[in-house]
Design a protein around this motif. Structure first.
Motif, PDB file in Angstrom:
ATOM      1  N   ASN A 158      -9.658  40.397  34.545  1.00  0.00           N
ATOM      2  CA  ASN A 158      -9.997  39.104  35.152  1.00  0.00           C
ATOM      3  C   ASN A 158     -10.354  39.364  36.610  1.00  0.00           C
ATOM      4  O   ASN A 158      -9.499  39.459  37.491  1.00  0.00           O
ATOM      5  CB  ASN A 158      -8.807  38.146  35.037  1.00  0.00           C
ATOM      6  N   LEU A 159     -11.683  39.475  36.879  1.00  0.00           N
ATOM      7  CA  LEU A 159     -12.123  39.872  38.207  1.00  0.00           C
ATOM      8  C   LEU A 159     -11.837  38.790  39.236  1.00  0.00           C
ATOM      9  O   LEU A 159     -11.524  39.089  40.393  1.00  0.00           O
ATOM     10  CB  LEU A 159     -13.607  40.219  38.185  1.00  0.00           C
ATOM     11  N   ALA A 160     -11.980  37.505  38.850  1.00  0.00           N
ATOM     12  CA  ALA A 160     -11.737  36.429  39.813  1.00  0.00           C
ATOM     13  C   ALA A 160     -10.293  36.470  40.322  1.00  0.00           C
ATOM     14  O   ALA A 160     -10.016  36.366  41.532  1.00  0.00           O
ATOM     15  CB  ALA A 160     -12.041  35.078  39.169  1.00  0.00           C
ATOM     16  N   ARG A 161      -9.361  36.632  39.373  1.00  0.00           N
ATOM     17  CA  ARG A 161      -7.956  36.725  39.767  1.00  0.00           C
ATOM     18  C   ARG A 161      -7.682  37.987  40.578  1.00  0.00           C
ATOM     19  O   ARG A 161      -6.917  37.966  41.550  1.00  0.00           O
ATOM     20  CB  ARG A 161      -7.076  36.712  38.496  1.00  0.00           C
ATOM     21  N   ASP A 162      -8.338  39.110  40.204  1.00  0.00           N
ATOM     22  CA  ASP A 162      -8.129  40.352  40.927  1.00  0.00           C
ATOM     23  C   ASP A 162      -8.620  40.239  42.364  1.00  0.00           C
ATOM     24  O   ASP A 162      -7.958  40.710  43.303  1.00  0.00           O
ATOM     25  CB  ASP A 162      -8.861  41.495  40.220  1.00  0.00           C
ATOM     26  N   PHE A 163      -9.791  39.639  42.579  1.00  0.00           N
ATOM     27  CA  PHE A 163     -10.297  39.476  43.941  1.00  0.00           C
ATOM     28  C   PHE A 163      -9.363  38.598  44.772  1.00  0.00           C
ATOM     29  O   PHE A 163      -9.113  38.854  45.945  1.00  0.00           O
ATOM     30  CB  PHE A 163     -11.698  38.865  43.903  1.00  0.00           C
ATOM     31  N   GLN A 164      -8.817  37.543  44.153  1.00  0.00           N
ATOM     32  CA  GLN A 164      -7.922  36.637  44.876  1.00  0.00           C
ATOM     33  C   GLN A 164      -6.636  37.361  45.280  1.00  0.00           C
ATOM     34  O   GLN A 164      -6.174  37.264  46.429  1.00  0.00           O
ATOM     35  CB  GLN A 164      -7.608  35.411  44.017  1.00  0.00           C
ATOM     36  N   ASP A 165      -6.038  38.116  44.325  1.00  0.00           N
ATOM     37  CA  ASP A 165      -4.794  38.827  44.642  1.00  0.00           C
ATOM     38  C   ASP A 165      -5.018  39.914  45.687  1.00  0.00           C
ATOM     39  O   ASP A 165      -4.209  40.092  46.611  1.00  0.00           O
ATOM     40  CB  ASP A 165      -4.213  39.444  43.366  1.00  0.00           C
TER      41      ASP A 165
END
Length: 565
Positions: A158-165
């Protein structure tokens, strides 16, 4: 001066890393779901079959996932490679070739796969560039971060979640570039990043306070000589950028006031805007220097190109001339080689015939030696079967009872003369008589045997009898035992005439040293005499003397005592 590089501003304008060119990725794995072959770890093994379909950007091999990833620049090349290599054998393994993220039951064309969509890769690069600009990452950290997120994209994270974290972690860190290097292995493994535990201590993002006007000047910088847009388009772009700068300036001012108060915002803005203006002046000066350098470079390039073309033309003419000479020389050498080949064939034929003849002769010699060896072996076996007392033949020391006197000596001393009675006695082929104590018994004179045994112990010195009777008895005893006091038959040269006078001298032939040695001279000079051996003694009789008168006496020579009688 810190900030994004010139090429990064030209390519994306937002980060400090150079965008990585992303294509379409194929997943290659064994059809039996077993471990990958060891040959796949050498990327040239996969480069050979997959490189025939187009340009390959990257090849990654993962032993833990039991598969390899091949990334093509052109999606059509990836589809051709999947169509032709699916089910083929590579390094002894039948492989399954799929687009990354595609299940085995889904075929290409049924639905677009996320790993094959270039737009998604472009979004990754853009997000990484924004994050690099926001947290002031260096170029190496930004490039590694882009590569890691491409791998996570292929793994279906999940790239969106990874970028946010990751953004939360970088905001809370004082050294974001070092944090990226520390988390590389964790990011490549595909595990979730997770939220940051230090949300309360989140650091202030200085990138949000950058003047939009300065940011736009970075993005509009042209360091590589590209042509500017046409004036109408440039004016519309400037208006849009001015409006965007105003909005960002207002948002940044409100945010800074709410965070630090009016005085803090003013001080921070003055210091930061001063730094940015100085940086802008340096960038403008650098741009003008680059343009002038580019113009000088173009002029120098044109001059060097003209010189290069003229030099290459001369080299082409020289190469043509050298080629003509080389062709003529090659033709001459070819004729010489053909003649040498014919001559070598003749020599080889003659040498082959000679070798075959020598081989036939050697085979006959070997057959003869084999037959001789076989006969000797047969004689040895017959001799071994005739042994009546093998234990006696194997003993190293021997006890002898000779006429009641006990003698003890080694076996090698008694058998050193081949064919003697003692050698036959100890061969074990015959039954021998023994005394009550098991010793070999010989009914002979012990004194003479003692002399003969001493001679056998020291064969270089013959025995010296005291008188003629003892000499005759000793010779008879040695004859019984088959022992010879001299290694070779004795040859004597006695008497004669040297042209001036009659001689009585005598010499014996030394066969070992190939010479004559003097002996005791005769009593009377004589010539034309007769000679004979009797009882191992030399008898000389008759002949003529100095007055040429016939002699009627006899002289007897004892070789052991070296005396005439």
């Amino acid at each position: 001066m810190n900030g994004p590089s010139a090429r990064a501003l030209r390519e994306g304008g937002m980060g400090g890393s150079i965008p990585y060119k992303v294509g379409v990725t194929l997943q290659v794995k064994p059809k039996d779901s077993g471990p990958i072959p060891k040959e796949w770890l050498r990327k040239t093994t996969l480069q050979a079959p997959f490189g025939d379909f187009g340009h390959i950007l990257r090849i990654d091999v993962s032993e833990t996932q039991r598969c390899a990833y091949v990334e093509y620049e052109d999606p059509r090349d990836a589809q051709d490679a999947q169509k032709d290599l699916d089910g083929k054998r590579i390094a002894g393994k039948e492989v399954s070739v799929l687009l990354a993220g595609q299940t085995p039951n889904r075929r290409p064309g049924s639905s677009p796969m996320p790993a094959a969509v270039p737009e998604r890769a472009v979004d990754i690069e853009q997000r990484v560039a924004e994050m690099a600009m926001k947290h002031f990452l260096d170029e190496a950290a930004a490039a590694r971060l882009a590569s890691v997120f491409q791998d996570r994209s292929r793994l279906g994270c999940n790239l969106a979640r990874d970028f946010q974290d990751l953004d939360e972690h970088l905001s809370a860190s004082n050294k974001p570039s070092a944090l990226v290097s520390m988390k590389l292995s964790e990011l490549r493994s595909g595990r979730p990043i997770g939220p940051c535990k230090y949300q309360g201590g989140k650091k202030r993002n200085i990138g949000d306070a950058i003047d939009p006007e300065i940011r736009a000047s970075y993005q509009s910088s042209n360091y590589f000589g590209e042509k500017d847009d046409e004036p109408p388009h440039r004016e519309a772009r400037d208006r849009d950028r001015e409006r965007e700068r105003s909005e960002r300036r207002d948002r940044g001012r409100d945010k800074e006031r709410s965070r630090r108060g009016p005085e803090g915002v003013s001080d921070l803005r003055r210091s930061f805007v001063g730094w940015l203006k100085k940086a802008e002046l340096e960038l403008k000066q650098h741009r003008s220097d680059v343009r002038r350098g580019r113009q000088a470079f173009e002029e120098e390039k044109l001059s060097v190109w003209q010189q290069f073309v003229a030099e290459k033309q001369r080299e082409v003419e020289k190469i043509r001339e050298d080629r003509r000479h080389a062709e003529d020389e090659m033709a001459t050498q070819l004729r010489q080689v053909q003649a040498d080949i014919e001559e070598s064939r003749q020599r080889i034929g003659e040498e082959r015939m000679r070798v075959e003849q020598e081989g036939a002769q050697r085979r006959r010699g070997v057959a003869h030696e084999y037959e001789k060896f076989r006969q000797e072996y047969g004689l040895f076996e017959a001799e071994r079967q005739r042994l009546a007392n093998p234990q006696l033949a194997a003993e190293t020391t021997v006890d002898l009872n000779v006429g009641g006197t006990i003698f003890e000596t080694t076996r090698s001393t008694l058998v050193q003369q081949s064919g003697s009675f003692l050698e036959t006695l100890l061969s074990g082929r015959y039954q021998i008589s023994r005394d009550r104590y098991g010793r070999i018994f010989l009914n002979r004179d012990p004194e003479h045997f003692r002399t003969i045994l001493n001679f056998l112990r020291n064969p270089q010195t013959p025995p010296m009898p005291r008188d003629a009777a003892e000499s005759e008895a000793l010779v008879q005893e040695a004859t019984y035992y088959g022992v010879h006091f001299f290694p070779f038959p004795l040859v004597f040269a006695a008497g004669g005439h040297d042209g001036y006078e009659h001689l009585r001298a005598m010499e014996v032939l030394d066969v070992g040293n190939q010479c004559w040695r003097p002996c005791r001279a005769m009593v009377t000079e004589r010539t034309y005499f007769g000679a004979a051996t009797l009882r191992n003694r030399l008898h000389v009789y008759g002949g003529q003397n100095l007055d040429y008168k016939a002699l009627c006496d006899v002289e007897i020579y004892d070789c052991l005592r070296d005396t005439w009688e």
